[in-house]
Enzyme design. Structure first.
Site, PDB file in Angstrom:
ATOM      1  N   HIS A   1      -6.988 -10.110  -3.129  1.00  0.00           N
ATOM      2  CA  HIS A   1      -6.039  -8.990  -3.054  1.00  0.00           C
ATOM      3  C   HIS A   1      -5.108  -8.987  -4.270  1.00  0.00           C
ATOM      4  O   HIS A   1      -3.894  -8.927  -4.128  1.00  0.00           O
ATOM      5  CB  HIS A   1      -5.224  -9.054  -1.754  1.00  0.00           C
ATOM      6  CG  HIS A   1      -6.029  -8.713  -0.539  1.00  0.00           C
ATOM      7  ND1 HIS A   1      -5.986  -7.479   0.064  1.00  0.00           N
ATOM      8  CD2 HIS A   1      -6.917  -9.436   0.175  1.00  0.00           C
ATOM      9  CE1 HIS A   1      -6.811  -7.466   1.109  1.00  0.00           C
ATOM     10  NE2 HIS A   1      -7.388  -8.643   1.199  1.00  0.00           N
TER      11      HIS A   1
ATOM     12  N   ASP B   1       0.062  -6.782  -3.045  1.00  0.00           N
ATOM     13  CA  ASP B   1      -1.345  -6.576  -2.677  1.00  0.00           C
ATOM     14  C   ASP B   1      -1.942  -5.656  -3.740  1.00  0.00           C
ATOM     15  O   ASP B   1      -1.221  -5.154  -4.622  1.00  0.00           O
ATOM     16  CB  ASP B   1      -1.450  -5.944  -1.269  1.00  0.00           C
ATOM     17  CG  ASP B   1      -2.738  -6.320  -0.555  1.00  0.00           C
ATOM     18  OD1 ASP B   1      -3.811  -6.169  -1.175  1.00  0.00           O
ATOM     19  OD2 ASP B   1      -2.677  -6.758   0.605  1.00  0.00           O
TER      20      ASP B   1
ATOM     21  N   GLU C   1      -2.453   1.241   4.885  1.00  0.00           N
ATOM     22  CA  GLU C   1      -3.450   2.071   4.182  1.00  0.00           C
ATOM     23  C   GLU C   1      -3.325   3.541   4.590  1.00  0.00           C
ATOM     24  O   GLU C   1      -3.433   4.452   3.787  1.00  0.00           O
ATOM     25  CB  GLU C   1      -4.877   1.609   4.513  1.00  0.00           C
ATOM     26  CG  GLU C   1      -5.347   0.397   3.749  1.00  0.00           C
ATOM     27  CD  GLU C   1      -5.049  -0.899   4.488  1.00  0.00           C
ATOM     28  OE1 GLU C   1      -4.150  -0.894   5.367  1.00  0.00           O
ATOM     29  OE2 GLU C   1      -5.684  -1.914   4.180  1.00  0.00           O
TER      30      GLU C   1
ATOM     31  N   ASP D   1      -6.516 -14.567   2.457  1.00  0.00           N
ATOM     32  CA  ASP D   1      -7.551 -13.805   3.178  1.00  0.00           C
ATOM     33  C   ASP D   1      -8.486 -13.067   2.227  1.00  0.00           C
ATOM     34  O   ASP D   1      -8.111 -12.710   1.114  1.00  0.00           O
ATOM     35  CB  ASP D   1      -6.902 -12.799   4.146  1.00  0.00           C
ATOM     36  CG  ASP D   1      -6.010 -11.804   3.420  1.00  0.00           C
ATOM     37  OD1 ASP D   1      -5.273 -12.233   2.515  1.00  0.00           O
ATOM     38  OD2 ASP D   1      -6.049 -10.599   3.745  1.00  0.00           O
ATOM     39  N   GLU D   2      -9.688 -12.836   2.736  1.00  0.00           N
ATOM     40  CA  GLU D   2     -10.653 -11.907   2.154  1.00  0.00           C
ATOM     41  C   GLU D   2     -10.871 -12.062   0.646  1.00  0.00           C
ATOM     42  O   GLU D   2     -10.955 -11.070  -0.067  1.00  0.00           O
ATOM     43  CB  GLU D   2     -10.229 -10.471   2.469  1.00  0.00           C
ATOM     44  CG  GLU D   2     -10.162 -10.184   3.956  1.00  0.00           C
ATOM     45  CD  GLU D   2      -9.750  -8.766   4.294  1.00  0.00           C
ATOM     46  OE1 GLU D   2     -10.398  -8.165   5.151  1.00  0.00           O
ATOM     47  OE2 GLU D   2      -8.767  -8.248   3.703  1.00  0.00           O
TER      48      GLU D   2
ATOM     49  N   TRP E   1      -5.824 -13.994  12.569  1.00  0.00           N
ATOM     50  CA  TRP E   1      -5.926 -12.527  12.667  1.00  0.00           C
ATOM     51  C   TRP E   1      -7.313 -12.058  13.057  1.00  0.00           C
ATOM     52  O   TRP E   1      -7.475 -11.017  13.667  1.00  0.00           O
ATOM     53  CB  TRP E   1      -5.482 -11.867  11.362  1.00  0.00           C
ATOM     54  CG  TRP E   1      -6.417 -11.996  10.198  1.00  0.00           C
ATOM     55  CD1 TRP E   1      -6.549 -13.074   9.360  1.00  0.00           C
ATOM     56  CD2 TRP E   1      -7.355 -11.024   9.722  1.00  0.00           C
ATOM     57  NE1 TRP E   1      -7.498 -12.834   8.406  1.00  0.00           N
ATOM     58  CE2 TRP E   1      -8.011 -11.565   8.596  1.00  0.00           C
ATOM     59  CE3 TRP E   1      -7.707  -9.735  10.125  1.00  0.00           C
ATOM     60  CZ2 TRP E   1      -8.995 -10.883   7.885  1.00  0.00           C
ATOM     61  CZ3 TRP E   1      -8.676  -9.043   9.411  1.00  0.00           C
ATOM     62  CH2 TRP E   1      -9.315  -9.626   8.303  1.00  0.00           C
TER      63      TRP E   1
ATOM     64  N   ARG F   1       0.841  -1.208   0.000  1.00  0.00           N
ATOM     65  CA  ARG F   1       0.000   0.000   0.000  1.00  0.00           C
ATOM     66  C   ARG F   1       0.868   1.247   0.000  1.00  0.00           C
ATOM     67  O   ARG F   1       0.585   2.224  -0.664  1.00  0.00           O
ATOM     68  CB  ARG F   1      -0.941  -0.030   1.196  1.00  0.00           C
ATOM     69  CG  ARG F   1      -1.968  -1.133   0.984  1.00  0.00           C
ATOM     70  CD  ARG F   1      -2.906  -1.301   2.126  1.00  0.00           C
ATOM     71  NE  ARG F   1      -3.919  -2.282   1.781  1.00  0.00           N
ATOM     72  CZ  ARG F   1      -3.768  -3.602   1.942  1.00  0.00           C
ATOM     73  NH1 ARG F   1      -2.665  -4.091   2.454  1.00  0.00           N
ATOM     74  NH2 ARG F   1      -4.725  -4.436   1.575  1.00  0.00           N
TER      75      ARG F   1
ATOM     76  N   TYR G   1      -2.638  -5.608  15.710  1.00  0.00           N
ATOM     77  CA  TYR G   1      -2.615  -4.831  14.466  1.00  0.00           C
ATOM     78  C   TYR G   1      -2.125  -3.414  14.788  1.00  0.00           C
ATOM     79  O   TYR G   1      -2.802  -2.626  15.445  1.00  0.00           O
ATOM     80  CB  TYR G   1      -3.998  -4.819  13.815  1.00  0.00           C
ATOM     81  CG  TYR G   1      -4.188  -5.931  12.794  1.00  0.00           C
ATOM     82  CD1 TYR G   1      -3.444  -7.107  12.878  1.00  0.00           C
ATOM     83  CD2 TYR G   1      -5.086  -5.803  11.736  1.00  0.00           C
ATOM     84  CE1 TYR G   1      -3.592  -8.123  11.945  1.00  0.00           C
ATOM     85  CE2 TYR G   1      -5.244  -6.819  10.794  1.00  0.00           C
ATOM     86  CZ  TYR G   1      -4.500  -7.971  10.914  1.00  0.00           C
ATOM     87  OH  TYR G   1      -4.648  -8.970   9.987  1.00  0.00           O
TER      88      TYR G   1
ATOM     89  N   TRP H   1      -0.177  -2.734   8.765  1.00  0.00           N
ATOM     90  CA  TRP H   1      -0.773  -2.457   7.454  1.00  0.00           C
ATOM     91  C   TRP H   1      -0.597  -0.974   7.187  1.00  0.00           C
ATOM     92  O   TRP H   1      -0.531  -0.180   8.138  1.00  0.00           O
ATOM     93  CB  TRP H   1      -2.253  -2.845   7.455  1.00  0.00           C
ATOM     94  CG  TRP H   1      -2.462  -4.288   7.779  1.00  0.00           C
ATOM     95  CD1 TRP H   1      -2.832  -4.827   8.967  1.00  0.00           C
ATOM     96  CD2 TRP H   1      -2.256  -5.392   6.891  1.00  0.00           C
ATOM     97  NE1 TRP H   1      -2.887  -6.198   8.869  1.00  0.00           N
ATOM     98  CE2 TRP H   1      -2.538  -6.579   7.608  1.00  0.00           C
ATOM     99  CE3 TRP H   1      -1.866  -5.508   5.551  1.00  0.00           C
ATOM    100  CZ2 TRP H   1      -2.435  -7.849   7.045  1.00  0.00           C
ATOM    101  CZ3 TRP H   1      -1.780  -6.769   4.986  1.00  0.00           C
ATOM    102  CH2 TRP H   1      -2.057  -7.918   5.720  1.00  0.00           C
TER     103      TRP H   1
HETATM  104  C1  ACM Z   1      -5.952  -9.232   6.886  1.00  0.00           C
HETATM  105  O1  ACM Z   1      -5.914  -8.314   7.746  1.00  0.00           O
HETATM  106  N1  ACM Z   1      -6.772  -9.136   5.853  1.00  0.00           N
HETATM  107  C2  ACM Z   1      -5.131 -10.408   7.001  1.00  0.00           C
END
Ligand code: ACM
Ligand code: ZN
Length: 514
Positions: A253, A171, A451, A309-310, A376, A142, A401, A449
């Site tokens: 992602h 990502d 962002e 993930d996601e 997580w 990011r 986190y 992370w």
């Molecule tokens: C995550 O925070 N999507 C692993």
């Protein structure tokens, strides 16, 4: 000398109108290192800190010698490798360890003792790690950070006896790793026309293909690590007993992969804005395997993190390739289709002597036989994985986190708070884990992370002092847990880390400096 320094600090603090209860190493007591060691004992005398590095070191690498120091205490193999006995005398430093790793950690303790005060009180330390995985994750997709920034954080990790660096290299907003077989990943999708992540995301440019620009475009934001950069970082990490675990995300992602190689997504889409790879097409596996072959060649870690993930699975419901794959493999649904992909990639990793780690979504649709789960979304995923006999690394977002705010005044964080005390309160041996399953808990990780985190100084105020807490929870024995004592040491080490050039958030006074 020390008193003069103290007066000078006080005068400066007053003249700048600084808060009274400022982070300072002045309150440090002998032996105040982070993470807290198993045993610390004062002996007589002291040494000027400036002279500690010049003292002759008598180093003995001998399991037998160390065992005597352990006095009947039995350690696992990996604990033994990191264990050390250190004696700081007036004229010599003695180190005994079973392995180079223990010698390294003894020297980190020595460095920390010397950095914390103008004199080091003579002492002995006996010490070993509680968990084998003491990790930090950095998202450089990011927002890109150059290799000097990464080295600086590896240096701090080493001082804190942290030993796993999870490198979130790819990502949606940028691919950051040179892959010779697929040059568009770095010639194109490592570069954005809009530096600010949220502005970039809100522009929606990814769908129309305008989200990235060619390398060399004036004003382009981004970057990537060449193979030479990676080799340099890995050598730097290895010298500090740190293993670097790369993450190559699949199947979700993958905006950036899709922008570089559009044929990798489903051909018929229910949700054209989704960015998952198509697990139906054989060509997707060919791409992933070719990428992983180069990653395996670059990174010596026995692990590859495959993300997982996601992943939005809406397109897979309509895609003829995905539906054909579901039928051919006798799968029940799209969750099992993701699981098919992860299991297949695990087989490929095994053929190349590697094991996979995945985020806890890889439990859905059936866990790959040998996968390690990174828990997580709380700790439930970890507990489920352990119940199935798998290894687990905990990084529950509510504790670990580091993109979340430390308090309401912190500069641009995710708003749900994860203050220092909350991080410190995390116990990796989560309730419900039996004695027989303790070995499945590899340890914990702080995850940053980015962002919201665009600049190096900002990344550091998110990392520190909370990484100190991750380090201590990972290394120090459970009976050492004592937040007021840790907080005092964290404040002293914060002051030293600032002098070393790190930006450390002042969580007591809610202050940061750019
Ligand atoms: C995550 O925070 N999507 C692993
Ligand atoms: Zn598909």
């Amino acid at each position: 000398m020390r008193r003069l320094y103290y007066l000078l600090v006080c005068a400066l603090a007053l003249s700048c109108g600084a808060p009274k209860d400022k982070d300072t190493a002045q309150g440090a007591q002998p032996g105040d290192i982070i993470p807290a060691p198993v045993e610390y004992a004062l002996t007589s005398g002291s040494v000027e800190s400036a002279k500690v590095a010049q003292l002759p070191q008598k180093v003995k690498i001998s399991e037998k010698a160390l065992s005597k120091r352990l006095n009947g205490k039995e350690l696992t193999d990996w604990q033994l490798k990191g264990a050390y006995w250190l004696e700081v005398g007036k004229k010599t430093v003695k180190i005994e360890a079973a392995d180079e790793e223990g010698v390294f950690y003894a020297r980190q303790s020595l460095k920390m003792l010397a950095a914390l005060d103008s004199t080091v009180t003579c002492c002995t330390i006996l010490d070993w790690p509680r968990f084998q995985y003491r990790g930090l994750m950095l998202d450089v997709s990011r927002n890109f950070q150059d290799k000097e920034f990464v080295k600086k954080q590896l240096e701090m990790m080493a001082l804190l006896k942290m030993n796993r660096f999870h490198f979130h290299l790819v990502d949606n907003p940028g691919w950051r790793l040179q892959i010779d077989a697929y040059p568009r990943l770095t010639q194109f999708t490592a570069w954005r026309p809009i530096p600010d992540f949220w502005e970039w995301e809100d522009s929606g440019g990814d769908v129309s293909g305008g989200a990235f620009v060619e390398e060399g475009t004036p004003g382009a934001y981004g970057g990537y690590y060449s193979k030479e950069d990676i080799a340099e970082l890995l050598a730097f990490a290895a010298e500090r007993q740190i293993e670097v675990i790369p993450e190559i995300e699949m199947p979700g992602h993958n905006y950036e992969t899709r922008a570089a190689y559009p044929e990798l997504v489903c051909s018929l889409m229910k949700a054209p804005d989704d960015w998952e790879l198509c697990p139906g097409k054989e060509s997707t596996y060919e791409f992933l395997e070719n990428v992983l072959l180069e990653v395996f060649e670059m990174f010596p870690s026995p692990y590859i993190h495959i993300g997982g993930d996601e992943a939005g699975k809406r397109n897979w419901e309509l895609c003829p390739d995905c539906q054909a794959r579901i039928k051919a493999e006798g799968l029940q649904n799209v969750e099992e289709l993701q699981s098919y992909m992860i299991k297949r990639m695990e087989r490929f990793a095994h053929e190349h002597g590697k094991r996979i780690i995945g985020w806890d979504e890889i439990l859905e649709g059936g866990l790959a036989p040998d996968a390690t789960v990174m828990s997580w979304r709380g700790t439930e995923g970890g507990l489920k994985a352990i119940a199935q006999g798998h290894d687990v690394i905990f990084t529950p977002s509510r504790y670990c986190y580091l993109d979340h705010q430390q308090d309401s005044l912190q500069y641009k964080p995710v708003s749900s708070p994860v203050p220092l005390e909350k991080v410190y309160s995390f116990e990796p041996l989560v309730e419900g884990i039996s004695e027989a399953d303790v070995h499945h808990v590899l340890g914990l990780q702080g995850s940053l992370w980015t962002e919201w985190v665009h600049e190096a100084w900002h990344a550091e105020i998110m990392l520190y002092p909370r990484a100190f807490a991750i380090a201590e929870v990972g290394w120090s024995q459970a009976d050492k847990k004592n937040y007021p004592d840790f907080e005092r040491r964290a404040r002293a080490w914060s002051a030293v880390a600032r002098q070393m050039g790190y930006n450390v958030y002042d969580s007591k006074n809610k202050q940061y400096t750019k």
